[in-house]
Design a protein around this motif. Structure first.
Motif, PDB file in Angstrom:
ATOM      1  N   PRO A  18      31.189  -8.799   0.541  1.00  0.00           N
ATOM      2  CA  PRO A  18      32.515  -8.344   1.009  1.00  0.00           C
ATOM      3  C   PRO A  18      32.449  -7.261   2.066  1.00  0.00           C
ATOM      4  CG  PRO A  18      32.055  -7.579  -1.241  1.00  0.00           C
ATOM      5  CD  PRO A  18      31.004  -8.579  -0.905  1.00  0.00           C
ATOM      6  N   ASP A  19      31.542  -6.292   1.927  1.00  0.00           N
ATOM      7  CA  ASP A  19      31.474  -5.212   2.913  1.00  0.00           C
ATOM      8  C   ASP A  19      30.959  -5.723   4.254  1.00  0.00           C
ATOM      9  OD1 ASP A  19      32.392  -3.424   1.032  1.00  0.00           O
ATOM     10  OD2 ASP A  19      30.391  -2.800   0.409  1.00  0.00           O
ATOM     11  N   LEU A  20      29.942  -6.581   4.216  1.00  0.00           N
ATOM     12  CA  LEU A  20      29.382  -7.092   5.464  1.00  0.00           C
ATOM     13  C   LEU A  20      30.366  -8.005   6.183  1.00  0.00           C
ATOM     14  CD1 LEU A  20      25.660  -7.849   4.482  1.00  0.00           C
ATOM     15  CD2 LEU A  20      26.529  -5.951   5.838  1.00  0.00           C
ATOM     16  N   VAL A  21      31.059  -8.864   5.438  1.00  0.00           N
ATOM     17  CA  VAL A  21      31.977  -9.792   6.106  1.00  0.00           C
ATOM     18  C   VAL A  21      33.140  -9.037   6.747  1.00  0.00           C
ATOM     19  CG1 VAL A  21      33.534 -10.372   4.179  1.00  0.00           C
ATOM     20  CG2 VAL A  21      33.020 -12.074   5.923  1.00  0.00           C
ATOM     21  N   ILE A  22      33.537  -7.905   6.178  1.00  0.00           N
ATOM     22  CA  ILE A  22      34.586  -7.091   6.805  1.00  0.00           C
ATOM     23  C   ILE A  22      34.114  -6.617   8.181  1.00  0.00           C
ATOM     24  CG2 ILE A  22      35.822  -4.900   6.698  1.00  0.00           C
ATOM     25  CD1 ILE A  22      37.010  -6.969   4.863  1.00  0.00           C
ATOM     26  N   ALA A  23      32.880  -6.108   8.256  1.00  0.00           N
ATOM     27  CA  ALA A  23      32.346  -5.647   9.544  1.00  0.00           C
ATOM     28  C   ALA A  23      32.233  -6.798  10.527  1.00  0.00           C
ATOM     29  CB  ALA A  23      30.976  -4.992   9.325  1.00  0.00           C
ATOM     30  N   THR A  24      31.812  -7.971  10.040  1.00  0.00           N
ATOM     31  CA  THR A  24      31.713  -9.155  10.902  1.00  0.00           C
ATOM     32  C   THR A  24      33.078  -9.525  11.461  1.00  0.00           C
ATOM     33  OG1 THR A  24      29.790  -9.998   9.709  1.00  0.00           O
ATOM     34  CG2 THR A  24      31.101 -11.596  10.928  1.00  0.00           C
ATOM     35  N   LEU A  25      34.092  -9.525  10.617  1.00  0.00           N
ATOM     36  CA  LEU A  25      35.445  -9.881  11.050  1.00  0.00           C
ATOM     37  C   LEU A  25      35.995  -8.872  12.054  1.00  0.00           C
ATOM     38  CD1 LEU A  25      36.837 -11.108   7.629  1.00  0.00           C
ATOM     39  CD2 LEU A  25      36.762 -12.457   9.735  1.00  0.00           C
ATOM     40  N   VAL A  26      35.706  -7.619  11.860  1.00  0.00           N
ATOM     41  CA  VAL A  26      36.161  -6.603  12.817  1.00  0.00           C
ATOM     42  C   VAL A  26      35.558  -6.873  14.196  1.00  0.00           C
ATOM     43  CG1 VAL A  26      36.016  -4.165  13.432  1.00  0.00           C
ATOM     44  CG2 VAL A  26      36.623  -4.824  11.098  1.00  0.00           C
ATOM     45  N   SER A  27      34.287  -7.294  14.232  1.00  0.00           N
ATOM     46  CA  SER A  27      33.652  -7.573  15.529  1.00  0.00           C
ATOM     47  C   SER A  27      34.270  -8.787  16.205  1.00  0.00           C
ATOM     48  CB  SER A  27      32.143  -7.784  15.356  1.00  0.00           C
ATOM     49  OG  SER A  27      31.820  -9.081  14.902  1.00  0.00           O
ATOM     50  N   VAL A  28      34.849  -9.706  15.416  1.00  0.00           N
ATOM     51  CA  VAL A  28      35.551 -10.867  15.982  1.00  0.00           C
ATOM     52  C   VAL A  28      36.935 -10.460  16.477  1.00  0.00           C
ATOM     53  CG1 VAL A  28      36.479 -13.154  15.487  1.00  0.00           C
ATOM     54  CG2 VAL A  28      34.254 -12.488  14.553  1.00  0.00           C
ATOM     55  N   ILE A  29      37.645  -9.720  15.669  1.00  0.00           N
ATOM     56  CA  ILE A  29      39.003  -9.300  16.039  1.00  0.00           C
ATOM     57  C   ILE A  29      38.986  -8.366  17.243  1.00  0.00           C
ATOM     58  CG2 ILE A  29      40.946  -7.902  15.217  1.00  0.00           C
ATOM     59  CD1 ILE A  29      40.467  -9.192  12.448  1.00  0.00           C
ATOM     60  N   ASP A  30      37.899  -7.633  17.418  1.00  0.00           N
ATOM     61  CA  ASP A  30      37.788  -6.709  18.553  1.00  0.00           C
ATOM     62  C   ASP A  30      37.341  -7.384  19.848  1.00  0.00           C
ATOM     63  OD1 ASP A  30      38.614  -4.592  17.040  1.00  0.00           O
ATOM     64  OD2 ASP A  30      36.624  -3.724  16.734  1.00  0.00           O
ATOM     65  N   GLN A  31      37.239  -8.702  19.865  1.00  0.00           N
ATOM     66  CA  GLN A  31      36.875  -9.405  21.090  1.00  0.00           C
ATOM     67  C   GLN A  31      37.919  -9.184  22.180  1.00  0.00           C
ATOM     68  OE1 GLN A  31      33.943 -11.644  21.716  1.00  0.00           O
ATOM     69  NE2 GLN A  31      33.418 -10.157  20.114  1.00  0.00           N
ATOM     70  N   THR A  32      37.449  -9.076  23.421  1.00  0.00           N
ATOM     71  CA  THR A  32      38.378  -8.937  24.538  1.00  0.00           C
ATOM     72  C   THR A  32      39.126 -10.244  24.803  1.00  0.00           C
ATOM     73  OG1 THR A  32      36.568  -9.453  26.076  1.00  0.00           O
ATOM     74  CG2 THR A  32      37.023  -7.124  25.633  1.00  0.00           C
ATOM     75  N   TYR A  33      38.593 -11.351  24.327  1.00  0.00           N
ATOM     76  CA  TYR A  33      39.291 -12.644  24.398  1.00  0.00           C
ATOM     77  C   TYR A  33      40.073 -12.797  23.101  1.00  0.00           C
ATOM     78  CZ  TYR A  33      40.144 -17.595  25.313  1.00  0.00           C
ATOM     79  OH  TYR A  33      40.752 -18.803  25.553  1.00  0.00           O
ATOM     80  N   ASP A  34      41.389 -12.995  23.200  1.00  0.00           N
ATOM     81  CA  ASP A  34      42.214 -12.883  21.998  1.00  0.00           C
ATOM     82  C   ASP A  34      42.860 -14.177  21.511  1.00  0.00           C
ATOM     83  OD1 ASP A  34      44.091 -13.221  23.964  1.00  0.00           O
ATOM     84  OD2 ASP A  34      45.111 -11.307  23.653  1.00  0.00           O
ATOM     85  N   ASN A  35      42.684 -15.293  22.222  1.00  0.00           N
ATOM     86  CA  ASN A  35      43.295 -16.533  21.732  1.00  0.00           C
ATOM     87  C   ASN A  35      42.316 -17.217  20.766  1.00  0.00           C
ATOM     88  OD1 ASN A  35      45.131 -18.570  21.354  1.00  0.00           O
ATOM     89  ND2 ASN A  35      44.556 -19.696  23.197  1.00  0.00           N
TER      90      ASN A  35
END
Length: 310
Positions: A18-35
């Motif tokens: 759970p802790d690692l997947v949260i960090a992984t998801l944050v790195s996806v949501i923080d992408q400069t490409y948003d679609n």
């Protein structure tokens, strides 16, 4: 969906991290490409992930769940079946992306024809939250149908794939215990071209609890990939010999010496000029500790005491 701003589907299989997947998801949501759409497949975690992800990300993340663990390949394929994007990409629940990864890859697709089906990039290691640079290899030829037979051409957290081609080749092979990504690249290389973005845009987390450190699964996966694509690989004796020799080396690391000798003998039978396999066979009888040390010294990445074996 816009031709200039196509939807990208991101599929993340996860189990008990759970802790690692949260960090992984944050790195996806923080992408400069948003679609993008984000699909997490909870592969039988002891505590269901959906409530945690709902609380942390609201409706930004779709979470599917397998009530029992079915393995990474099945989880990735299930996520792909729910994906709506023009492009699809897969990210393990312990790896990270740098912010411009998707933007640069979508831009690369926009500059090339539809015959390009995969855009990949480089990656570095992440150990104890410190980035450890690595030497990435990029191919200048778009046609990797021969090169990919020699070995996995790029890291699993890096490629962005036209979903049309992913569906065409049938997704990941659930029967393979490892090397599922490499097998997928071999099959994709038969139907589309590959293009590199020559920068490190992903981070592969090294922590020991991953398949790249599981020798038996790695050996069995490589053996199955070789058997599956043998009719093509056998046309290139040096490549076939290298496969046998690499499996032999993995067997040495696993202390499976009878199996190791069998594969080194096959390597020599495929290519009588394979001096490395001849040396291995000699050392099998004269000095196994030296042989194992040489393999670990020259063929294994050791990062902060953790062996990363590919």
């Amino acid at each position: 969906m816009s031709h200039h701003n196509p939807l990208v589907s991101v599929v993340i299989p996860s189990k008990n991290r759970p802790d690692l997947v949260i960090a992984t998801l944050v790195s996806v949501i923080d992408q400069t490409y948003d679609n993008i759409e984000i699909i997490v497949v909870d592969d039988g975690s002891d505590m269901p992930l959906a409530p945690l992800l709902k609380d942390r990300f609201s409706d930004r993340v779709l979470c599917l769940r397998n009530d029992q663990s079915l393995g990474g390949a099945v989880a990735r394929n299930r996520g792909a079946q729910s994906a709506h994007g023009d492009y699809i990409t897969f990210l393990d629940d312990d790896d990270l992306w740098l912010p411009k990864k998707l933007e640069m890859q979508v831009d690369a697709f926009s500059k090339h024809g539809v015959d390009i089906g995969v855009v990949y990039c480089g990656f570095d290691f992440l150990c104890k939250e410190e980035i450890v640079p690595r030497q990435n290899k990029f191919h200048n030829d778009y046609d990797l149908s021969i090169a990919v037979l020699s070995g996995c051409p790029f890291g699993s957290p890096t490629p962005l794939i036209r979903k049309h081609y992913f569906d065409m080749v049938g997704g990941f092979d659930r029967e393979l215990p490892s090397c599922q990504d490499w097998d997928l690249w071999i099959r994709l290389s038969k139907v589309c071209g590959f293009y590199p973005v020559k920068e490190s845009l992903a981070l592969y987390r090294v922590h020991g609890d991953q398949i790249s450190t599981n020798l038996r699964k790695k050996i069995d996966g490589r053996k199955m990939v070789l058997a599956k694509h043998y009719d093509e690989i056998k046309n290139y004796p040096r490549v076939l010999s290298a496969h046998y020799s690499r499996i032999g080396s993995l067997c040495v690391l696993a202390d499976e010496h009878v199996e190791a000798r069998d594969f080194f003998s096959k390597a020599l039978a495929s290519n009588m000029f394979d001096g490395g396999s001849f040396v291995h066979l000699v050392l099998q009888f004269l000095c196994r500790p030296l042989e194992k040390w040489l393999i670990e010294r020259f063929s294994v990445n050791t990062i902060d005491g953790i062996k990363v074996i590919h």
